[in-house]
Design a protein around this motif. Structure first.
Motif, PDB file in Angstrom:
ATOM      1  N   LYS A 197     -48.078 -25.999  48.995  1.00  0.00           N
ATOM      2  CA  LYS A 197     -47.234 -26.621  47.988  1.00  0.00           C
ATOM      3  C   LYS A 197     -47.801 -27.972  47.588  1.00  0.00           C
ATOM      4  O   LYS A 197     -48.508 -28.623  48.370  1.00  0.00           O
ATOM      5  N   GLN A 198     -47.476 -28.395  46.377  1.00  0.00           N
ATOM      6  CA  GLN A 198     -47.799 -29.737  45.918  1.00  0.00           C
ATOM      7  C   GLN A 198     -46.511 -30.555  45.863  1.00  0.00           C
ATOM      8  O   GLN A 198     -45.406 -29.994  45.852  1.00  0.00           O
ATOM      9  N   TRP A 199     -46.658 -31.878  45.792  1.00  0.00           N
ATOM     10  CA  TRP A 199     -45.476 -32.745  45.800  1.00  0.00           C
ATOM     11  C   TRP A 199     -44.531 -32.421  44.642  1.00  0.00           C
ATOM     12  O   TRP A 199     -43.317 -32.420  44.799  1.00  0.00           O
TER      13      TRP A 199
ATOM     14  N   ASP B  99     -43.848 -29.653  43.450  1.00  0.00           N
ATOM     15  CA  ASP B  99     -43.104 -28.418  43.740  1.00  0.00           C
ATOM     16  C   ASP B  99     -41.859 -28.676  44.578  1.00  0.00           C
ATOM     17  O   ASP B  99     -40.866 -27.964  44.452  1.00  0.00           O
ATOM     18  N   ILE B 100     -41.927 -29.694  45.445  1.00  0.00           N
ATOM     19  CA  ILE B 100     -40.855 -29.858  46.432  1.00  0.00           C
ATOM     20  C   ILE B 100     -40.015 -31.116  46.224  1.00  0.00           C
ATOM     21  O   ILE B 100     -39.002 -31.287  46.898  1.00  0.00           O
ATOM     22  N   GLU B 101     -40.428 -31.989  45.305  1.00  0.00           N
ATOM     23  CA  GLU B 101     -39.743 -33.284  45.155  1.00  0.00           C
ATOM     24  C   GLU B 101     -38.247 -33.110  44.881  1.00  0.00           C
ATOM     25  O   GLU B 101     -37.404 -33.748  45.528  1.00  0.00           O
ATOM     26  N   ASP B 102     -37.913 -32.237  43.942  1.00  0.00           N
ATOM     27  CA  ASP B 102     -36.502 -32.035  43.594  1.00  0.00           C
ATOM     28  C   ASP B 102     -35.722 -31.410  44.745  1.00  0.00           C
ATOM     29  O   ASP B 102     -34.562 -31.762  44.984  1.00  0.00           O
ATOM     30  N   SER B 103     -36.348 -30.485  45.475  1.00  0.00           N
ATOM     31  CA  SER B 103     -35.683 -29.838  46.608  1.00  0.00           C
ATOM     32  C   SER B 103     -35.376 -30.835  47.715  1.00  0.00           C
ATOM     33  O   SER B 103     -34.299 -30.798  48.314  1.00  0.00           O
ATOM     34  N   LEU B 104     -36.310 -31.751  47.970  1.00  0.00           N
ATOM     35  CA  LEU B 104     -36.075 -32.773  48.998  1.00  0.00           C
ATOM     36  C   LEU B 104     -34.958 -33.731  48.589  1.00  0.00           C
ATOM     37  O   LEU B 104     -34.134 -34.135  49.413  1.00  0.00           O
ATOM     38  N   GLU B 105     -34.940 -34.081  47.310  1.00  0.00           N
ATOM     39  CA  GLU B 105     -33.888 -34.967  46.824  1.00  0.00           C
ATOM     40  C   GLU B 105     -32.516 -34.290  46.952  1.00  0.00           C
ATOM     41  O   GLU B 105     -31.528 -34.927  47.349  1.00  0.00           O
ATOM     42  N   HIS B 106     -32.474 -33.007  46.629  1.00  0.00           N
ATOM     43  CA  HIS B 106     -31.224 -32.250  46.780  1.00  0.00           C
ATOM     44  C   HIS B 106     -30.813 -32.191  48.253  1.00  0.00           C
ATOM     45  O   HIS B 106     -29.624 -32.299  48.580  1.00  0.00           O
TER      46      HIS B 106
ATOM     47  N   ALA C 167     -43.032 -38.743  53.157  1.00  0.00           N
ATOM     48  CA  ALA C 167     -43.847 -37.543  52.958  1.00  0.00           C
ATOM     49  C   ALA C 167     -45.304 -37.898  52.701  1.00  0.00           C
ATOM     50  O   ALA C 167     -45.619 -38.987  52.208  1.00  0.00           O
ATOM     51  N   CYS C 168     -46.166 -36.951  53.041  1.00  0.00           N
ATOM     52  CA  CYS C 168     -47.597 -37.131  52.771  1.00  0.00           C
ATOM     53  C   CYS C 168     -48.236 -35.759  52.541  1.00  0.00           C
ATOM     54  O   CYS C 168     -47.987 -34.816  53.302  1.00  0.00           O
ATOM     55  N   GLU C 169     -49.039 -35.657  51.480  1.00  0.00           N
ATOM     56  CA  GLU C 169     -49.766 -34.423  51.199  1.00  0.00           C
ATOM     57  C   GLU C 169     -51.076 -34.399  51.985  1.00  0.00           C
ATOM     58  O   GLU C 169     -51.672 -35.442  52.266  1.00  0.00           O
ATOM     59  N   SER C 170     -51.512 -33.192  52.320  1.00  0.00           N
ATOM     60  CA  SER C 170     -52.770 -33.044  53.053  1.00  0.00           C
ATOM     61  C   SER C 170     -53.943 -33.523  52.204  1.00  0.00           C
ATOM     62  O   SER C 170     -53.899 -33.491  50.971  1.00  0.00           O
ATOM     63  N   GLN C 171     -54.988 -33.960  52.895  1.00  0.00           N
ATOM     64  CA  GLN C 171     -56.201 -34.425  52.240  1.00  0.00           C
ATOM     65  C   GLN C 171     -57.379 -33.775  52.943  1.00  0.00           C
ATOM     66  O   GLN C 171     -57.413 -33.682  54.171  1.00  0.00           O
ATOM     67  N   SER C 172     -58.356 -33.362  52.167  1.00  0.00           N
ATOM     68  CA  SER C 172     -59.472 -32.589  52.717  1.00  0.00           C
ATOM     69  C   SER C 172     -60.252 -33.340  53.789  1.00  0.00           C
ATOM     70  O   SER C 172     -60.779 -32.747  54.726  1.00  0.00           O
ATOM     71  N   SER C 173     -60.302 -34.659  53.678  1.00  0.00           N
ATOM     72  CA  SER C 173     -61.101 -35.440  54.620  1.00  0.00           C
ATOM     73  C   SER C 173     -60.271 -36.048  55.746  1.00  0.00           C
ATOM     74  O   SER C 173     -60.779 -36.851  56.532  1.00  0.00           O
ATOM     75  N   THR C 174     -59.000 -35.671  55.849  1.00  0.00           N
ATOM     76  CA  THR C 174     -58.105 -36.272  56.838  1.00  0.00           C
ATOM     77  C   THR C 174     -57.478 -35.201  57.708  1.00  0.00           C
ATOM     78  O   THR C 174     -56.999 -34.181  57.201  1.00  0.00           O
ATOM     79  N   ASP C 175     -57.471 -35.413  59.027  1.00  0.00           N
ATOM     80  CA  ASP C 175     -56.888 -34.410  59.921  1.00  0.00           C
ATOM     81  C   ASP C 175     -55.359 -34.521  59.940  1.00  0.00           C
ATOM     82  O   ASP C 175     -54.779 -35.493  59.433  1.00  0.00           O
TER      83      ASP C 175
END
Length: 252
Positions: free
Chosen positions: A175-177, A179-186, A217-225
């Motif tokens: 998911k991207q932010w 996609d879920i921003e409104d669901s989290l706010e709800h 919240a934080c989205e995954s990043q390719s260079s970060t574990d």
């Protein structure tokens, strides 16, 4: 032994049932009713296995006349017990006992197989320590359960875990932010709108109080574990706390 022999040989007048058969029927029916009641109240795996076993015993008693068939059904009953005991063991290991949502161990297992794209959300109950000090730990446990059950209603395929104490983790896969921003706010609003009934010891009265949660919240990043992503999400959570609580912050 003489009594058992008598029961086995004694036949009810005009019927084909022995006294021992009637006694066995009464015992099984009594156990079956008890199993149904416990299963209805708790619906856990162990009660389910007991319920199915009792039904299987009734089938054996009324239908099966061949020893080989009886042995097969009894073996199947044993396998049912083993299966449901395994389910109950899994529940004990991966379901948090207090909140009845996924435990920290379940979260750690999920982290072993993360997809490329995921979002970590850390959620924390606001002013929970003050709430515990005011209303007591029993009321605090009740609030933890209520909040956990509300968070478990998260949409967009989110998975909720109890991270520890009053803190929870929500994972979103692929998911991207946006996609879920409104669901989290709800979700945040639904917790805020809950009516939590507590007993005020000082006043000796029952009353409704408001509970809120802050999220980071934080989205995954390719260079970060994943460990670093969790830290970023935690940083965003504390930013939400500093900015007034009962809000969501995204680590950019």
């Amino acid at each position: 032994m003489d009594i058992i022999f008598f029961l086995n040989e004694a036949v009810l007048e005009g019927q084909h049932y022995t006294w021992s058969s009637v006694l066995l029927i009464l015992i099984i029916v009594g156990c079956l009713l008890s199993g149904i009641i416990h299963w209805w109240q708790s619906a856990n795996a162990l009660c389910t296995s007991i319920f199915i076993t009792q039904v299987a015993l009734l089938i054996v008693f009324y239908i099966v006349n061949v020893k080989e068939q009886a042995s097969l059904l009894m073996s199947g009953t044993l396998l049912i017990w083993v299966l449901y005991l395994l389910i109950e063991s899994h529940k004990m290991a991966y379901i948090d006992d207090l909140t009845q949502i996924n435990s920290r161990r379940a979260l750690n297992e999920k982290l072993l197989a993360l997809p490329k794209n995921y979002i970590v959300v850390m959620a924390d109950i606001d002013h929970f320590k003050k709430f515990n000090d005011t209303y007591g730990h029993d009321m605090g446990d009740s609030v933890l359960y209520r909040v956990a059950q509300e968070l478990a209603k998260v949409e967009q395929g989110g998975k909720v875990f109890r991270y520890g104490g009053e803190e929870f983790t929500i994972l979103f896969f692929n998911k991207q932010w946006s996609d879920i921003e409104d669901s989290l706010e709800h979700l945040r609003e639904s917790v805020q709108n809950m009516k939590v009934s507590v007993f005020d010891v000082k006043k000796g009265t029952q009353k409704n109080v408001q509970v809120t949660v802050s999220m980071g919240a934080c989205e995954s990043q390719s260079s970060t574990d994943s460990e670093q992503i969790f830290k970023f999400a935690d940083d965003a959570l504390y930013k939400a706390k500093r900015n007034g609580r009962n809000r969501i912050e995204l680590k950019k």
